[in-house]
Design a protein around this motif. Structure first.
Motif, PDB file in Angstrom:
ATOM      1  N   PRO A   1       0.820  -1.206   0.000  1.00  0.00           N
ATOM      2  CA  PRO A   1       0.000   0.000   0.000  1.00  0.00           C
ATOM      3  C   PRO A   1       0.861   1.266   0.000  1.00  0.00           C
ATOM      4  CG  PRO A   1       0.133  -0.898   2.219  1.00  0.00           C
ATOM      5  CD  PRO A   1       0.940  -1.815   1.343  1.00  0.00           C
ATOM      6  N   PHE A   2       2.199   1.104   0.142  1.00  0.00           N
ATOM      7  CA  PHE A   2       3.092   2.265   0.222  1.00  0.00           C
ATOM      8  C   PHE A   2       3.344   2.842  -1.164  1.00  0.00           C
ATOM      9  CE2 PHE A   2       4.002  -0.033   4.075  1.00  0.00           C
ATOM     10  CZ  PHE A   2       4.125   0.975   5.017  1.00  0.00           C
TER      11      PHE A   2
ATOM     12  N   GLY B   1       7.536   9.678  -1.075  1.00  0.00           N
ATOM     13  CA  GLY B   1       7.186   8.304  -0.714  1.00  0.00           C
ATOM     14  C   GLY B   1       6.444   8.254   0.619  1.00  0.00           C
ATOM     15  N   ASP B   2       5.633   7.189   0.805  1.00  0.00           N
ATOM     16  CA  ASP B   2       4.900   7.012   2.063  1.00  0.00           C
ATOM     17  C   ASP B   2       5.823   6.531   3.182  1.00  0.00           C
ATOM     18  OD1 ASP B   2       2.301   7.749   1.451  1.00  0.00           O
ATOM     19  OD2 ASP B   2       1.835   5.806   0.535  1.00  0.00           O
ATOM     20  N   THR B   3       5.396   6.773   4.409  1.00  0.00           N
ATOM     21  CA  THR B   3       6.043   6.180   5.585  1.00  0.00           C
ATOM     22  C   THR B   3       4.969   5.395   6.338  1.00  0.00           C
ATOM     23  OG1 THR B   3       5.523   8.038   7.013  1.00  0.00           O
ATOM     24  CG2 THR B   3       7.596   8.166   5.806  1.00  0.00           C
ATOM     25  N   GLY B   4       5.381   4.619   7.352  1.00  0.00           N
ATOM     26  CA  GLY B   4       4.406   3.836   8.106  1.00  0.00           C
ATOM     27  C   GLY B   4       5.086   2.744   8.904  1.00  0.00           C
ATOM     28  N   THR B   5       4.416   1.614   9.039  1.00  0.00           N
ATOM     29  CA  THR B   5       4.987   0.524   9.839  1.00  0.00           C
ATOM     30  C   THR B   5       4.784  -0.827   9.168  1.00  0.00           C
ATOM     31  OG1 THR B   5       2.882   0.312  10.995  1.00  0.00           O
ATOM     32  CG2 THR B   5       4.562   1.677  12.062  1.00  0.00           C
ATOM     33  N   LEU B   6       5.641  -1.779   9.538  1.00  0.00           N
ATOM     34  CA  LEU B   6       5.440  -3.191   9.218  1.00  0.00           C
ATOM     35  C   LEU B   6       5.368  -3.888  10.567  1.00  0.00           C
ATOM     36  CD1 LEU B   6       8.182  -3.866   6.482  1.00  0.00           C
ATOM     37  CD2 LEU B   6       5.793  -3.174   6.149  1.00  0.00           C
ATOM     38  N   SER B   7       4.380  -4.754  10.748  1.00  0.00           N
ATOM     39  CA  SER B   7       4.331  -5.432  12.041  1.00  0.00           C
ATOM     40  C   SER B   7       3.741  -6.827  11.910  1.00  0.00           C
ATOM     41  CB  SER B   7       3.514  -4.603  13.036  1.00  0.00           C
ATOM     42  OG  SER B   7       2.222  -4.396  12.501  1.00  0.00           O
ATOM     43  N   SER B   8       4.142  -7.685  12.852  1.00  0.00           N
ATOM     44  CA  SER B   8       3.560  -9.015  12.968  1.00  0.00           C
ATOM     45  C   SER B   8       3.797  -9.420  14.413  1.00  0.00           C
ATOM     46  CB  SER B   8       4.253  -9.998  12.011  1.00  0.00           C
ATOM     47  OG  SER B   8       5.545 -10.288  12.502  1.00  0.00           O
TER      48      SER B   8
ATOM     49  N   ALA C   1       1.282  -0.996   7.095  1.00  0.00           N
ATOM     50  CA  ALA C   1       0.321   0.078   7.347  1.00  0.00           C
ATOM     51  C   ALA C   1       0.945   1.436   7.059  1.00  0.00           C
ATOM     52  CB  ALA C   1      -0.152   0.019   8.803  1.00  0.00           C
ATOM     53  N   VAL C   2       0.296   2.163   6.161  1.00  0.00           N
ATOM     54  CA  VAL C   2       0.776   3.497   5.786  1.00  0.00           C
ATOM     55  C   VAL C   2       0.379   4.499   6.880  1.00  0.00           C
ATOM     56  CG1 VAL C   2       0.467   5.354   4.111  1.00  0.00           C
ATOM     57  CG2 VAL C   2       0.566   2.981   3.331  1.00  0.00           C
ATOM     58  N   ASP C   3       1.250   5.435   7.207  1.00  0.00           N
ATOM     59  CA  ASP C   3       0.909   6.523   8.136  1.00  0.00           C
ATOM     60  C   ASP C   3      -0.244   7.314   7.514  1.00  0.00           C
ATOM     61  OD1 ASP C   3       0.687   8.959   9.419  1.00  0.00           O
ATOM     62  OD2 ASP C   3       2.841   9.089   9.858  1.00  0.00           O
ATOM     63  N   GLU C   4      -1.410   7.049   8.076  1.00  0.00           N
ATOM     64  CA  GLU C   4      -2.664   7.494   7.475  1.00  0.00           C
ATOM     65  C   GLU C   4      -2.769   9.027   7.420  1.00  0.00           C
ATOM     66  OE1 GLU C   4      -6.059   6.779   5.711  1.00  0.00           O
ATOM     67  OE2 GLU C   4      -4.990   5.042   6.478  1.00  0.00           O
TER      68      GLU C   4
END
Ligand code: SER
Length: 883
Positions: free
Chosen positions: A498-499, A508-515, A553-556
């Motif tokens: 989604p980035f 470019g987008d920023t955000g997080t990767l998590s699991s 998840a993109v920083d909305e």
């Protein structure tokens, strides 16, 4: 042979290959997508990814008449029959489909049957050990053995550059007859003179040369052919040079009409009109493809061509701007096939006129400079203008060397041409090594390799900002790795992302990767090769492993800020066209969460009133709250919809169209608001010039616009509070009256000070010391301005005869001295300037002036008294003996 116009030949070629299953593509832009080259130099350039197997071609057979620019031999343009900066390359291409046994007979059929060239005048060259091509030429086409010539790598192995797709080739040579020969005894096929003319190059593209120089077989065998339309036309039309074909004659004629030159009457004039005609075609097409004059890259090439054309005009005594008056002729000759020229003629004309007028001024500056340099040399008895100076004139002032040379000759100087060439070669060397570096760093890297194995990554970010995605690859310090730990910074590639990767001016987008096992920050997103979206990440906790599934998840909030600025950019673009006119072209843009920047062509500052109108139009669209529409379509349809396209947008592909119905339609890959109302608020922050004919607007939308507005209001509120007013509208008036009061008060204070000073005039006059006929008065003051001192001195002077008055006023770190003499003193030989000249050094300064009034400044206020004490002595020494 039947006469065929250039336009007919182009159409006949494209039609011939359409009949053989090729899709006809419109010419691609002169600005290639491939970042390793500056211009499209051949028909195959836009198709490079298909040859390399990086992308799946939409069709297997293609044919084009491609606009090309080559500038490596610019000095020869106009001098020879065949050199051009701009030319059209006819080509047919097979992407892993047909190969030698189809293309050779087709090429033969086209030149002999369709075009009607005499088969007996044709020879084929082949690569030295290409027996397969030999067999086809000999057995299938029926060319006699002695007209199939084997040649070496230099002639018959074609490559787009040092690295990239390449292969052996076969050329069709046309014998123009002995009258075209250089006359050397060994003039034969391969000779560089005009007799044996290469008309068509068939490249059997089957290798990719890697950086180590290895020839790696391509996944499939391809065909790439290229035939210069101008050259073909000259052969078919039976004329001696390309400039004598119908593609050039109207331009040559017009250049002759403008310059008064009779074509064929002298070599210099012929060259001038050929250069002008050639360069004008290149200039027009470059501007139509979005290139603007600048001091680097493509823009510099454009500028050089334009200046070269202007200077050749000057050599034929054309002092006024003339280039754009020839644009209608370019349109007349080529406008039917290349619609971008008539469609963008306004912009082309404006850019040419602006740049030409500007260079007119540089030419004057350069002339002044060279003339003063020649005077300097003449004073020293020297006769040679150095190569370095000539190069500086060339490089800094855009001053063509031929012109410098000519001015030198007229003034009986010579020019160190060798020194100039050396300086030039140095610069070329610098350019070469930097372009090599770009080529090396851009090809064969880890991303290109990954793109081959991964293919196209799915971007889902138009509709989603969160996605469960699999980690396909991790790259750390340029190497693919399997795992990252907390603290590691690296790059990751997901199967679906989604980035949004930085592109088309949007950051470019920023955000997080998590699991369950990892938390990582996405710091930025980029796309180093078209297929891949690469996330720059830092692992905060746990482990990130290749193959794992993570929540991306993109920083909305940030994404919303970006969307607002991007949609606002489209509205701004359209609003500028409404207010300023349709010459406005986007020249660049930057869309980030805090602001937007929009660069565009326009030739004067945008007035405050125009900016207000633009801002209002955008905000009106925001208030209309129109839902945006996006759709994917092909380029032709997009153009029919009137979509504004950027030159960097690629032809022949699916394109995305973003519209604000009823207002704006653009080709755009960026992320946008759902409705214009999402923008909330739009305000222009700044408008400035950033280059010749280029303006920049910085603006804000949404949250940052609101915050900036709020900050402005807070300032206003504070001002109102401290001024004790309630209504904002009264603020300007109140400030104005305060300023008026302030200046009145200042005037009063000055008057009071003067009054107080003038009271001392009698005391000072009474303190006069007599030296000869001079009555000397000195005085030391603190922080009194020169003006007041002078008025005081006048008052003292009026009370004395033979008055010599010297005052010093000291302030923190500096001292001002003033000396005055009355008429009697001056007639007795006093000179205030000389007096000041003698005492100023005592206060660490210097100064001078007229006999009756002089002043000086110094840096040693502590020495002021000493300087004043010296006055009687100095006056005695300098002037008293004469009195
Ligand atoms: N690419 C080859 C050339 O430029 C053939 O099109 O000559």
């Amino acid at each position: 042979m039947q006469f065929r116009s250039g336009n007919e030949l182009r159409e006949s070629f494209l039609g011939f290959f359409e009949e053989r299953g090729h899709r006809r593509f419109p010419s691609f832009s002169l600005v290639p997508e491939d970042p390793s080259i500056m211009f499209t130099i051949a028909g195959m350039v836009p198709f490079k990814p298909y040859f390399l197997g990086l992308k799946v071609p939409p069709v297997k057979r293609a044919t084009t008449s491609q606009k090309c620019i080559r500038t490596n031999d610019i000095e020869n343009v106009g001098r020879t029959a065949r050199h051009h900066t701009f030319f059209e390359m006819l080509g047919n291409f097979s992407f892993g489909d047909y190969f030698k046994k189809e293309v050779i007979p087709w090429a033969w059929e086209f030149v002999t049957e369709r075009v009607g060239l005499d088969p007996d005048r044709l020879t084929a060259t082949i690569y030295r050990d290409d027996d397969e091509a030999f067999e086809i030429w000999h057995r299938v086409v029926g060319l006699p053995e002695d007209r199939i010539v084997r040649m070496g790598e230099e002639d018959n192995f074609w490559a787009v550059g040092p690295v990239g797709p390449c292969g052996p080739c076969s050329e069709i040579i046309y014998d123009q007859g002995p009258s075209f020969s250089c006359g050397k005894p060994d003039c034969k096929v391969g000779c560089s003179c005009d007799r044996y003319l290469e008309i068509w190059n068939l490249v059997f593209m089957q290798f990719n040369r890697d950086e180590a120089g290895n020839l790696v077989p391509l996944p499939k065998q391809n065909i790439d052919t290229g035939m210069g339309l101008e050259r073909l036309a000259s052969v078919v039309q039976g004329v001696r040079t390309d400039f004598d074909t119908d593609l050039f004659v109207p331009l040559i004629r017009q250049a002759c009409a403008i310059t008064g030159h009779t074509y064929g009457s002298n070599a210099k004039g012929d060259m001038a009109v050929r250069v002008i005609s050639d360069h004008l075609r290149a200039i027009s097409f470059m501007i139509a493809d979005g290139i603007l004059p600048s001091n680097e890259g493509r823009g510099y090439v454009l500028r050089r061509l334009l200046r070269r054309a202007v200077r050749w005009g000057r050599l034929l005594d054309i002092e006024r701007p003339f280039l754009s008056s020839m644009l209608p002729t370019v349109i007349e000759v080529m406008g039917d096939h290349y619609r971008e020229i008539p469609e963008r003629q306004n912009a082309i004309r404006q850019v040419i006129d602006f740049e030409e007028a500007k260079f007119g001024k540089t030419l004057q500056q350069g002339t002044a400079l060279i003339e003063s340099e020649l005077r300097r040399l003449a004073d020293r008895g020297e006769k040679v203008l150095s190569g370095d100076v000539a190069f500086e004139l060339y490089d800094t002032y855009g001053f063509p060397i031929e012109l410098t040379e000519e001015i030198c000759e007229d003034a009986s100087f010579t020019l160190d041409r060798k020194g100039f060439e050396l300086a030039m070669e140095d610069q070329r060397e610098r350019a070469r090594s930097s372009s090599k570096m770009t080529a090396a760093s851009l090809s064969g890297n880890v991303y290109t390799e990954l793109a081959k194995s991964i293919g196209q990554v799915a971007f889902v970010g138009y509709s989603e900002t969160r996605s469960q995605s699999r980690v396909l690859a991790i790259i750390q310090n340029g190497d693919a790795v399997d795992e990252l730990q907390a603290g590691d910074e690296a790059e990751a590639i997901l199967d679906r992302t989604p980035f949004y990767a930085e592109k088309g001016g949007q950051v470019g987008d920023t955000g997080t990767l998590s699991s369950e096992i990892v938390k990582a920050k996405v710091l930025d997103t980029v796309s180093p090769v078209a297929e891949l979206v690469v996330l720059r990440i830092r692992v905060e906790e746990g482990l990130l492993r290749k193959g794992d599934t993570v929540l991306a998840a993109v920083d909305e909030e940030r994404r919303w800020d970006i969307r607002r600025h991007h949609t606002a950019t489209h509205l701004l673009h359209e609003a500028l066209i409404h207010v300023l006119g349709d010459h406005v072209r986007q020249a660049g843009s930057l869309v980030n969460p805090d602001a937007l920047r929009f660069d565009f062509t326009h030739f004067s500052p945008v007035t405050r009133e125009e900016l207000a109108r633009v801002e209002k139009i955008v905000n009106d669209q925001v208030l209309r709250n129109v839902p945006l529409e996006t759709l994917e379509t092909d380029l032709e349809k997009a153009k029919e919809m009137g979509a504004k396209a950027l030159f960097s947008e690629k032809y022949g592909h699916r394109v995305r169209v973003v519209s604000v119905p009823g207002f704006s339609t653009e080709l755009c890959g960026g992320t946008h608001c759902n409705s214009t109302g999402d923008i909330g608020l739009f305000r222009i922050v700044r408008e400035e010039g950033i280059g010749s004919g280029l303006r920049r607007i910085t603006a804000q939308a949404g949250r940052p616009a609101y915050l900036a507005q709020k900050a402005d209001h807070e300032v206003v509120d504070r001002l109102k509070e401290s001024l004790g007013i309630h209504e904002t509208e009264h603020l300007p008036e109140r400030v104005r009256s305060l300023l008026d009061e302030l200046s009145a008060a200042r005037r009063e204070a000055a008057d009071a000070k003067l009054g107080a000073l003038l009271c001392r005039a009698s005391d000072l006059a009474a303190s006069a010391r007599q030296v000869g006929n001079f009555s000397i008065v000195t005085g030391r003051f603190e922080g009194v301005g020169m003006d007041l001192l002078r008025q005081l001195a006048d008052a003292v002077k009026n009370r004395l005869s033979g008055a010599v008055i010297v005052f010093a006023s000291v302030e923190e770190g500096k001292v001002s001295l003033m000396a005055m003499g009355d008429e009697t003193a001056v007639s007795n030989g006093f000179h205030a300037g000389r007096l000041i000249g003698s005492i100023a050094p005592l206060v660490g300064g210097s100064g001078g002036g007229r006999p009756n009034l002089a002043q000086a400044g110094g840096k040693l206020p502590q020495k002021a008294a000493e300087a004043l004490d010296a006055v009687p002595n100095v006056v005695g020494k300098l002037f008293a003996s004469r009195s």
